[in-house]
Design a protein around this motif. Structure first.
Motif, PDB file in Angstrom:
ATOM      1  N   UNK A   1       2.151 -14.226  34.191  1.00  0.00           N
ATOM      2  CA  UNK A   1       1.790 -15.617  33.900  1.00  0.00           C
ATOM      3  C   UNK A   1       3.065 -16.440  33.774  1.00  0.00           C
ATOM      4  N   UNK A   2       3.116 -17.532  34.509  1.00  0.00           N
ATOM      5  CA  UNK A   2       4.306 -18.390  34.505  1.00  0.00           C
ATOM      6  C   UNK A   2       4.526 -19.037  33.132  1.00  0.00           C
ATOM      7  N   UNK A   3       3.440 -19.435  32.458  1.00  0.00           N
ATOM      8  CA  UNK A   3       3.555 -20.057  31.141  1.00  0.00           C
ATOM      9  C   UNK A   3       2.775 -19.233  30.116  1.00  0.00           C
ATOM     10  N   UNK A   4       3.296 -19.235  28.884  1.00  0.00           N
ATOM     11  CA  UNK A   4       2.600 -18.568  27.785  1.00  0.00           C
ATOM     12  C   UNK A   4       2.404 -19.566  26.643  1.00  0.00           C
ATOM     13  N   UNK A   5       1.298 -19.403  25.954  1.00  0.00           N
ATOM     14  CA  UNK A   5       1.024 -20.175  24.747  1.00  0.00           C
ATOM     15  C   UNK A   5       0.970 -19.171  23.595  1.00  0.00           C
ATOM     16  N   UNK A   6       1.740 -19.462  22.562  1.00  0.00           N
ATOM     17  CA  UNK A   6       1.736 -18.614  21.371  1.00  0.00           C
ATOM     18  C   UNK A   6       1.975 -19.527  20.171  1.00  0.00           C
ATOM     19  N   UNK A   7       1.089 -19.428  19.176  1.00  0.00           N
ATOM     20  CA  UNK A   7       1.178 -20.247  17.955  1.00  0.00           C
ATOM     21  C   UNK A   7       1.242 -21.739  18.305  1.00  0.00           C
ATOM     22  N   UNK A   8       0.462 -22.150  19.318  1.00  0.00           N
ATOM     23  CA  UNK A   8       0.361 -23.557  19.683  1.00  0.00           C
ATOM     24  C   UNK A   8       1.478 -24.091  20.560  1.00  0.00           C
ATOM     25  N   UNK A   9       2.467 -23.262  20.863  1.00  0.00           N
ATOM     26  CA  UNK A   9       3.587 -23.709  21.698  1.00  0.00           C
ATOM     27  C   UNK A   9       3.453 -23.145  23.101  1.00  0.00           C
ATOM     28  N   UNK A  10       3.634 -23.997  24.078  1.00  0.00           N
ATOM     29  CA  UNK A  10       3.618 -23.568  25.475  1.00  0.00           C
ATOM     30  C   UNK A  10       5.069 -23.453  25.940  1.00  0.00           C
TER      31      UNK A  10
ATOM     32  N   UNK B   1      -4.175  -5.200  35.396  1.00  0.00           N
ATOM     33  CA  UNK B   1      -2.948  -5.668  36.037  1.00  0.00           C
ATOM     34  C   UNK B   1      -3.217  -6.130  37.469  1.00  0.00           C
ATOM     35  N   UNK B   2      -4.059  -5.411  38.187  1.00  0.00           N
ATOM     36  CA  UNK B   2      -4.396  -5.809  39.563  1.00  0.00           C
ATOM     37  C   UNK B   2      -5.055  -7.184  39.582  1.00  0.00           C
ATOM     38  N   UNK B   3      -5.922  -7.459  38.612  1.00  0.00           N
ATOM     39  CA  UNK B   3      -6.557  -8.773  38.532  1.00  0.00           C
ATOM     40  C   UNK B   3      -5.526  -9.850  38.223  1.00  0.00           C
ATOM     41  N   UNK B   4      -4.654  -9.602  37.261  1.00  0.00           N
ATOM     42  CA  UNK B   4      -3.665 -10.608  36.855  1.00  0.00           C
ATOM     43  C   UNK B   4      -2.651 -10.911  37.966  1.00  0.00           C
ATOM     44  N   UNK B   5      -2.374  -9.940  38.802  1.00  0.00           N
ATOM     45  CA  UNK B   5      -1.422 -10.158  39.894  1.00  0.00           C
ATOM     46  C   UNK B   5      -2.012 -11.012  41.005  1.00  0.00           C
ATOM     47  N   UNK B   6      -3.311 -11.027  41.144  1.00  0.00           N
ATOM     48  CA  UNK B   6      -3.971 -11.690  42.274  1.00  0.00           C
ATOM     49  C   UNK B   6      -3.563 -13.153  42.438  1.00  0.00           C
TER      50      UNK B   6
ATOM     51  N   UNK C   1      -1.379 -20.730  36.193  1.00  0.00           N
ATOM     52  CA  UNK C   1      -2.019 -19.514  35.673  1.00  0.00           C
ATOM     53  C   UNK C   1      -1.260 -19.167  34.402  1.00  0.00           C
ATOM     54  N   UNK C   2      -1.870 -19.452  33.242  1.00  0.00           N
ATOM     55  CA  UNK C   2      -1.210 -19.321  31.945  1.00  0.00           C
ATOM     56  C   UNK C   2      -1.848 -18.200  31.128  1.00  0.00           C
ATOM     57  N   UNK C   3      -1.116 -17.792  30.093  1.00  0.00           N
ATOM     58  CA  UNK C   3      -1.699 -16.847  29.144  1.00  0.00           C
ATOM     59  C   UNK C   3      -1.512 -17.377  27.724  1.00  0.00           C
TER      60      UNK C   3
ATOM     61  N   UNK D   1      -6.112 -28.087  42.269  1.00  0.00           N
ATOM     62  CA  UNK D   1      -7.198 -28.688  41.503  1.00  0.00           C
ATOM     63  C   UNK D   1      -7.799 -27.767  40.453  1.00  0.00           C
ATOM     64  N   UNK D   2      -7.001 -26.846  39.938  1.00  0.00           N
ATOM     65  CA  UNK D   2      -7.540 -25.949  38.931  1.00  0.00           C
ATOM     66  C   UNK D   2      -6.491 -25.395  37.994  1.00  0.00           C
ATOM     67  N   UNK D   3      -6.956 -24.901  36.869  1.00  0.00           N
ATOM     68  CA  UNK D   3      -6.115 -24.206  35.897  1.00  0.00           C
ATOM     69  C   UNK D   3      -6.801 -22.907  35.507  1.00  0.00           C
ATOM     70  N   UNK D   4      -5.991 -21.886  35.251  1.00  0.00           N
ATOM     71  CA  UNK D   4      -6.486 -20.603  34.751  1.00  0.00           C
ATOM     72  C   UNK D   4      -5.758 -20.301  33.448  1.00  0.00           C
ATOM     73  N   UNK D   5      -6.522 -19.980  32.416  1.00  0.00           N
ATOM     74  CA  UNK D   5      -5.942 -19.585  31.128  1.00  0.00           C
ATOM     75  C   UNK D   5      -6.557 -18.257  30.710  1.00  0.00           C
ATOM     76  N   UNK D   6      -5.705 -17.242  30.592  1.00  0.00           N
ATOM     77  CA  UNK D   6      -6.138 -15.900  30.180  1.00  0.00           C
ATOM     78  C   UNK D   6      -5.682 -15.674  28.737  1.00  0.00           C
TER      79      UNK D   6
END
Length: 194
Positions: free
Chosen positions: A176-185, A138-143, A31-33, A152-157
């Motif tokens: 979110x465990x991982x973040x992407x910013x300016x092309x860097x994860x 926030x309630x949705x993102x915590x779910x 679950x990334x952002x 078998x899935x990925x979520x990107x917000x």
């Protein structure tokens, strides 16, 4: 969770998936952002992310506000992707989101249950268009953090730095465990471990 526990958690998940951007791979179920400025920066991540899902044979769900739906489909077409055929065949589903976190979670769970592998992209501007308050978002993102690990899935917000407050951006970084910013994860240093 300590750094060692975090490493062991990630390494126990033997299946890694390509994000489609910058050669980055993440554990299955991530679950990334993505924080972006402007639609071009949003599309620079969202389109390769979706195309990677098509290449991998995954079902795609995109949740976007109505105006972004049109822009995304047009840009994918300009880039030569057969997006209309993906829509007609059901490989790509586009939604404008649900009215509550509970409805959205049910919708996502139903979508995931109908396929072997999936990829979800949410431009969180859809929550602004539905007049969600920050605590509702926030309630949705915590779910995902409170549910059993996805398989078998990925979520990107995606979060627009121009349309969300600093407090909302920090909330996204915390859930979110991982973040992407300016092309860097990167692993989010602000991730709240459930």
């Amino acid at each position: 969770m300590s750094d060692l526990e975090e490493f062991l958690h990630d390494s126990q998940n033997h299946s890694w998936k390509s994000v489609g951007v910058g050669g980055h791979k993440v554990p299955d179920g991530s679950h990334m952002t993505h924080f972006y400025s402007g639609k071009n920066e949003a599309f620079a991540v969202s389109i390769p992310y979706l195309v990677e899902g098509i290449v991998r044979g995954e079902a795609l769900l995109t949740v976007v506000p109505p105006e972004r739906r049109r822009e995304l489909i047009e840009e994918m077409g300009r880039q030569g992707h057969p997006v209309e055929s993906w829509l007609k065949s059901g490989r790509l589903t586009v939604s404008t989101g649900m009215g509550s976190p509970e409805e959205m979670i049910r919708y996502l769970a139903e979508f995931a249950s109908k396929t072997n592998e999936y990829r979800v992209l949410g431009d969180m501007l859809w929550t602004v268009r539905k007049a969600w308050k920050p605590d509702t978002l926030s309630a949705l993102e915590q779910a995902p953090s409170l549910m059993p690990p996805m398989e078998n899935g990925l979520l990107l917000c995606q979060y627009s730095l121009e349309d969300f407050t600093g407090a909302t951006i920090m909330m996204a970084a915390e859930w979110h465990r991982q973040t992407i910013y300016k092309g860097r994860l990167e692993k989010s240093p602000y991730y709240i471990h459930p």
